[in-house]
Design a protein around this motif. Structure first.
Motif, PDB file in Angstrom:
ATOM      1  N   MET A 101       0.847  -1.199   0.000  1.00  0.00           N
ATOM      2  CA  MET A 101       0.000   0.000   0.000  1.00  0.00           C
ATOM      3  C   MET A 101       0.878   1.243   0.000  1.00  0.00           C
ATOM      4  SD  MET A 101      -3.023  -1.170   2.675  1.00  0.00           S
ATOM      5  CE  MET A 101      -2.006  -2.235   3.720  1.00  0.00           C
ATOM      6  N   ARG A 102       0.347   2.319  -0.580  1.00  0.00           N
ATOM      7  CA  ARG A 102       1.118   3.557  -0.721  1.00  0.00           C
ATOM      8  C   ARG A 102       0.372   4.714  -0.066  1.00  0.00           C
ATOM      9  NH1 ARG A 102       0.238   2.761  -6.089  1.00  0.00           N
ATOM     10  NH2 ARG A 102      -0.306   4.980  -6.240  1.00  0.00           N
ATOM     11  N   TRP A 103       1.131   5.588   0.562  1.00  0.00           N
ATOM     12  CA  TRP A 103       0.521   6.698   1.287  1.00  0.00           C
ATOM     13  C   TRP A 103      -0.150   7.707   0.366  1.00  0.00           C
ATOM     14  CZ3 TRP A 103      -0.700   5.961   5.989  1.00  0.00           C
ATOM     15  CH2 TRP A 103       0.072   5.112   6.791  1.00  0.00           C
ATOM     16  N   THR A 142     -12.351   1.401   0.053  1.00  0.00           N
ATOM     17  CA  THR A 142     -11.077   0.682  -0.057  1.00  0.00           C
ATOM     18  C   THR A 142     -10.492   0.763  -1.471  1.00  0.00           C
ATOM     19  OG1 THR A 142     -12.292  -1.394  -0.395  1.00  0.00           O
ATOM     20  CG2 THR A 142     -11.563  -0.880   1.844  1.00  0.00           C
ATOM     21  N   ASN A 143     -11.334   0.866  -2.472  1.00  0.00           N
ATOM     22  CA  ASN A 143     -10.808   1.072  -3.828  1.00  0.00           C
ATOM     23  C   ASN A 143     -10.151   2.435  -3.951  1.00  0.00           C
ATOM     24  OD1 ASN A 143     -11.492  -1.398  -5.032  1.00  0.00           O
ATOM     25  ND2 ASN A 143     -13.593  -0.735  -5.454  1.00  0.00           N
ATOM     26  N   SER A 144     -10.656   3.405  -3.190  1.00  0.00           N
ATOM     27  CA  SER A 144     -10.067   4.740  -3.208  1.00  0.00           C
ATOM     28  C   SER A 144      -8.737   4.779  -2.473  1.00  0.00           C
ATOM     29  CB  SER A 144     -11.041   5.744  -2.576  1.00  0.00           C
ATOM     30  OG  SER A 144     -10.466   7.035  -2.509  1.00  0.00           O
ATOM     31  N   THR A 145      -8.660   4.103  -1.311  1.00  0.00           N
ATOM     32  CA  THR A 145      -7.435   4.147  -0.499  1.00  0.00           C
ATOM     33  C   THR A 145      -6.405   3.089  -0.918  1.00  0.00           C
ATOM     34  OG1 THR A 145      -8.312   2.609   1.147  1.00  0.00           O
ATOM     35  CG2 THR A 145      -8.746   4.967   1.487  1.00  0.00           C
ATOM     36  N   GLY A 146      -6.849   2.070  -1.632  1.00  0.00           N
ATOM     37  CA  GLY A 146      -5.946   0.992  -2.016  1.00  0.00           C
ATOM     38  C   GLY A 146      -5.813  -0.104  -0.984  1.00  0.00           C
ATOM     39  N   ALA A 147      -6.577  -0.025   0.110  1.00  0.00           N
ATOM     40  CA  ALA A 147      -6.499  -1.036   1.167  1.00  0.00           C
ATOM     41  C   ALA A 147      -7.544  -2.128   0.930  1.00  0.00           C
ATOM     42  CB  ALA A 147      -6.704  -0.387   2.531  1.00  0.00           C
ATOM     43  N   ARG A 207       8.531  -1.552  13.791  1.00  0.00           N
ATOM     44  CA  ARG A 207       9.161  -2.851  13.536  1.00  0.00           C
ATOM     45  C   ARG A 207       8.378  -3.681  12.520  1.00  0.00           C
ATOM     46  NH1 ARG A 207       9.172  -4.115  18.228  1.00  0.00           N
ATOM     47  NH2 ARG A 207       7.473  -5.616  18.386  1.00  0.00           N
ATOM     48  N   ASN A 208       7.067  -3.561  12.537  1.00  0.00           N
ATOM     49  CA  ASN A 208       6.214  -4.346  11.642  1.00  0.00           C
ATOM     50  C   ASN A 208       5.745  -3.562  10.424  1.00  0.00           C
ATOM     51  OD1 ASN A 208       5.658  -7.025  13.053  1.00  0.00           O
ATOM     52  ND2 ASN A 208       5.195  -5.574  14.700  1.00  0.00           N
ATOM     53  N   TYR A 209       6.341  -2.418  10.188  1.00  0.00           N
ATOM     54  CA  TYR A 209       5.861  -1.502   9.153  1.00  0.00           C
ATOM     55  C   TYR A 209       5.731  -2.166   7.782  1.00  0.00           C
ATOM     56  CZ  TYR A 209       5.720   2.569   6.037  1.00  0.00           C
ATOM     57  OH  TYR A 209       5.366   3.474   5.067  1.00  0.00           O
ATOM     58  N   ASP A 210       6.745  -2.872   7.340  1.00  0.00           N
ATOM     59  CA  ASP A 210       6.698  -3.475   6.008  1.00  0.00           C
ATOM     60  C   ASP A 210       5.583  -4.512   5.908  1.00  0.00           C
ATOM     61  OD1 ASP A 210       8.788  -1.925   5.089  1.00  0.00           O
ATOM     62  OD2 ASP A 210      10.327  -3.398   5.611  1.00  0.00           O
ATOM     63  N   ARG A 211       5.386  -5.307   6.952  1.00  0.00           N
ATOM     64  CA  ARG A 211       4.316  -6.308   6.952  1.00  0.00           C
ATOM     65  C   ARG A 211       2.943  -5.640   6.951  1.00  0.00           C
ATOM     66  NH1 ARG A 211       5.192  -9.959  11.948  1.00  0.00           N
ATOM     67  NH2 ARG A 211       3.538 -11.205  10.966  1.00  0.00           N
ATOM     68  N   ILE A 212       2.838  -4.555   7.681  1.00  0.00           N
ATOM     69  CA  ILE A 212       1.569  -3.815   7.720  1.00  0.00           C
ATOM     70  C   ILE A 212       1.237  -3.249   6.342  1.00  0.00           C
ATOM     71  CG2 ILE A 212       0.497  -1.690   8.590  1.00  0.00           C
ATOM     72  CD1 ILE A 212       1.938  -2.266  11.271  1.00  0.00           C
ATOM     73  N   MET A 213       2.228  -2.685   5.684  1.00  0.00           N
ATOM     74  CA  MET A 213       2.001  -2.072   4.373  1.00  0.00           C
ATOM     75  C   MET A 213       1.735  -3.109   3.292  1.00  0.00           C
ATOM     76  SD  MET A 213       1.986   1.128   5.026  1.00  0.00           S
ATOM     77  CE  MET A 213       2.118   1.990   3.463  1.00  0.00           C
ATOM     78  N   ARG A 214       2.100  -4.343   3.538  1.00  0.00           N
ATOM     79  CA  ARG A 214       1.773  -5.431   2.594  1.00  0.00           C
ATOM     80  C   ARG A 214       0.507  -6.179   3.006  1.00  0.00           C
ATOM     81  NH1 ARG A 214       7.450  -6.484   2.997  1.00  0.00           N
ATOM     82  NH2 ARG A 214       6.998  -8.206   4.425  1.00  0.00           N
ATOM     83  N   GLY A 215      -0.088  -5.769   4.126  1.00  0.00           N
ATOM     84  CA  GLY A 215      -1.306  -6.417   4.598  1.00  0.00           C
ATOM     85  C   GLY A 215      -1.072  -7.788   5.178  1.00  0.00           C
TER      86      GLY A 215
END
Length: 473
Positions: free
Chosen positions: A4-6, A227-232, A340-348
């Motif tokens: 996901m991207r900000w 979610t289609n708007s935010t990409g999540a 610490r979990n940032y990358d995992r969070i951004m990949r869902g």
């Protein structure tokens, strides 16, 4: 899945495009904040209890004070976490950091806005009532249970205040049009804790995303648009992890303080619980044990300080100072876990709560357990919950009967009178769902939950008395 991207996550899109006014320099998320605090839905939280239903004490927390605390904690966790992330992640610009803090402060204010009266027990009562009574209900002479889809039935049998919050904010809070408060999609996505429908609940999966439902069938098209708007899509929105942590910190520490003020938990019992060998054995890491011992050691320190200062209630003062310090420790732990979990969070990919993956895990769990055993399971609360159960069951029975019969051949003389006290906007939304027999029955029962969840504790109690014929002079 793709990361996901900000630039998409911080979507300022709204269901209705708002006209920009010259001279208004506020960000879209600052506008959200102002819409929230001036709303009647937010003000109603002042007469909804957090833990102690029907309590008249002025020190026990309400949903309003709890929401203000969550808003503050969420903003602090976000500010701490994104300051750290900005050091190694160029996409975390000062504007991204500021927007995330603003969104989370807003989210903290509205995260409980869909909850019914009488705390979480109100939620449990609604679920239980529909689980017991759906097979007995009829609409236009047909079985409601047979008319509803599996998802519609599950919506009612697994009723969730978080899902109701999305409904309140986007549909029921009629201000300008049918879009509710018309908040940004980034903010709305933040309060959707569980990205699954009621048919996707799987409490045994070990995945926090499927613990409860995040939206009702009626709001599924809107959820998909958000979610289609935010990409999540299919993921928990990144800021939701921080909101959840702020909520946990607020209620876990507040429950301890409220229990002590109510005389249900003493300083001595709290210290004994936090220093017990059994609790130490639950620590999985040296870091967890170190943080637990540090927290427990603050209690006698603050007691001694209170005595030295001549405080009138030394033990109460010690517990209050201890909880303030614990809040700070847990805020830092949640922020560090997010980093610490940032990358995992951004990949869902993250599956567990932030505090459960931090050195504060044992302390956090201990506070919940202590509050449950000494406050939630106390005789006082159990007696009150019996009274609340009687009230809620009466309201649900009378309102469901009237909602399913009004404007049908089965209508009784009192049905239209009872429906007339419900907001005209709620009834209008109900009628809009009468496109088929199934959606009609569903919309009629959602009218009941919409009305009940909009009640304050005091209003629910008063209506219960009136329905029983206890008319005040």
């Amino acid at each position: 899945m793709p990361q996901m991207r900000w630039d998409r996550l911080l979507s300022s899109e709204r269901s209705r495009v708002s006209a920009k006014r010259s001279g208004d320099i506020r960000s879209e998320f600052a506008k959200d904040y102002h819409r929230i605090i001036s709303s009647a839905s937010f003000r109603r939280l002042q007469d909804k209890t957090q833990v102690f239903p029907l309590d008249r004490g002025d020190f026990v927390r309400t949903r309003l004070t709890h929401s203000l605390e969550v808003s503050s904690f969420a903003g602090s966790i976000a500010d701490t976490a994104f300051a750290r992330l900005a050091e190694d992640h160029p996409e975390i610009t000062p504007q991204v950091r500021a927007d995330c803090v603003e969104i989370l402060r807003c989210a903290g204010l509205i995260h409980d806005i869909g909850n019914p009266p009488f705390g979480h027990f109100g939620e449990y009562t609604i679920r239980e009532w529909f689980s017991d009574n759906l097979p007995k209900l009829t609409c236009r002479g047909k079985s409601v249970y047979e008319l509803l889809t599996p998802q519609q039935r599950a919506d009612l049998e697994n009723f969730e205040g978080n899902a109701q919050a999305l409904r309140v904010l986007t549909r029921l809070h009629f201000l300008v049009d049918e879009n509710g408060m018309n908040l940004t999609y980034a903010l709305l996505n933040t309060i959707i804790k569980y990205p699954v429908p009621s048919t996707g609940i799987d409490k045994k999966s070990g995945d926090i995303r499927t613990k409860k439902m995040g939206y009702f069938a009626a709001e599924q098209p809107l959820y998909e648009k958000i979610t289609n708007s935010t990409g999540a899509v299919g993921c928990r929105y990144p800021l939701t992890w921080l909101l959840e942590s702020a909520d946990d910190i607020a209620y876990k520490t507040a429950d301890i303080e409220d229990a002590q003020r109510k005389g249900l938990l003493t300083y001595t019992i709290l210290l004994t619980e936090l220093t017990s060998p059994q609790l130490r054995e639950k620590c999985h890491t040296a870091e967890e044990l170190e943080l637990l011992e540090k927290a427990a050691g603050m209690l006698p320190h603050y007691l001694e300080t209170a005595k030295e200062r001549g405080m009138p209630s030394t033990e109460e003062n010690a517990v209050q100072n201890f909880l303030v310090r614990v809040q700070s420790m847990m805020i830092c732990a949640a922020a560090e876990s997010f980093v610490r979990n940032y990358d995992r969070i951004m990949r869902g990919e993250l599956r567990t709560e932030l505090l459960a993956d931090s050195p504060a895990r044992t302390l956090s769990d201990a506070l919940s357990d202590i509050a449950y055993r000494y406050a939630f399971n106390s005789k006082e609360i159990l007696r009150i919950e019996l009274s609340v159960s009687e009230m809620m069951n009466c309201l649900l029975e009378r309102l469901s009967g009237a909602a399913l019969r009004f404007e049908t051949p089965q209508e009784k003389i009192t049905d239209s009178k009872l429906i007339s006290v419900i907001s005209e906007n709620y009834v209008k939304i109900c009628r809009a769902g009468w496109s088929s027999e199934g959606t009609e029955a569903y919309s009629r029962l959602m009218l009941v939950t919409d009305y009940v969840c909009g009640m304050t504790d005091g209003f629910a109690r008063q209506l219960f008395r009136e329905l029983r014929g206890e008319i005040s002079g």
